[in-house]
Scaffold this motif. Structure first.
Motif: not given
Length: 84
Positions: A39-42, A44-45, A12, A15, A49, A7, A36
């Protein structure tokens, strides 16, 4: 590589960033851009990528079709570097 390392490299803002070389433990280097999407956040967890390879970048920028991307496991990355 860890989620935090990747990250930090991605940053930040936009895109689609500058092209990167992604080096892997068990496969050849991939040249492309991190994207990005919804579904980027899901992803990334789980340290996954979405990357659009160099040969599909122009088409992706026109269509924003996420089917042109592939999902890679960040744990398999050994090094990231900016291209050009």
């Amino acid at each position: 590589m860890t989620i935090e390392q990747i990250e930090k490299f991605i940053g930040g803002g936009e895109d689609v960033k500058q092209q990167a070389n992604i080096f892997f433990k068990t496969r050849g280097t991939v040249e492309g851009v991190f994207i990005k999407t919804a579904d980027y956040s899901e992803l990334k967890k789980k340290n996954f990528w979405r990357i659009v390879s160099v040969k599909h970048i122009a088409e992706f920028r026109k269509s924003n079709d996420i089917n042109l991307s592939r999902i890679f496991n960040g744990a398999e990355f050994t090094k990231l570097s900016q291209k050009g």
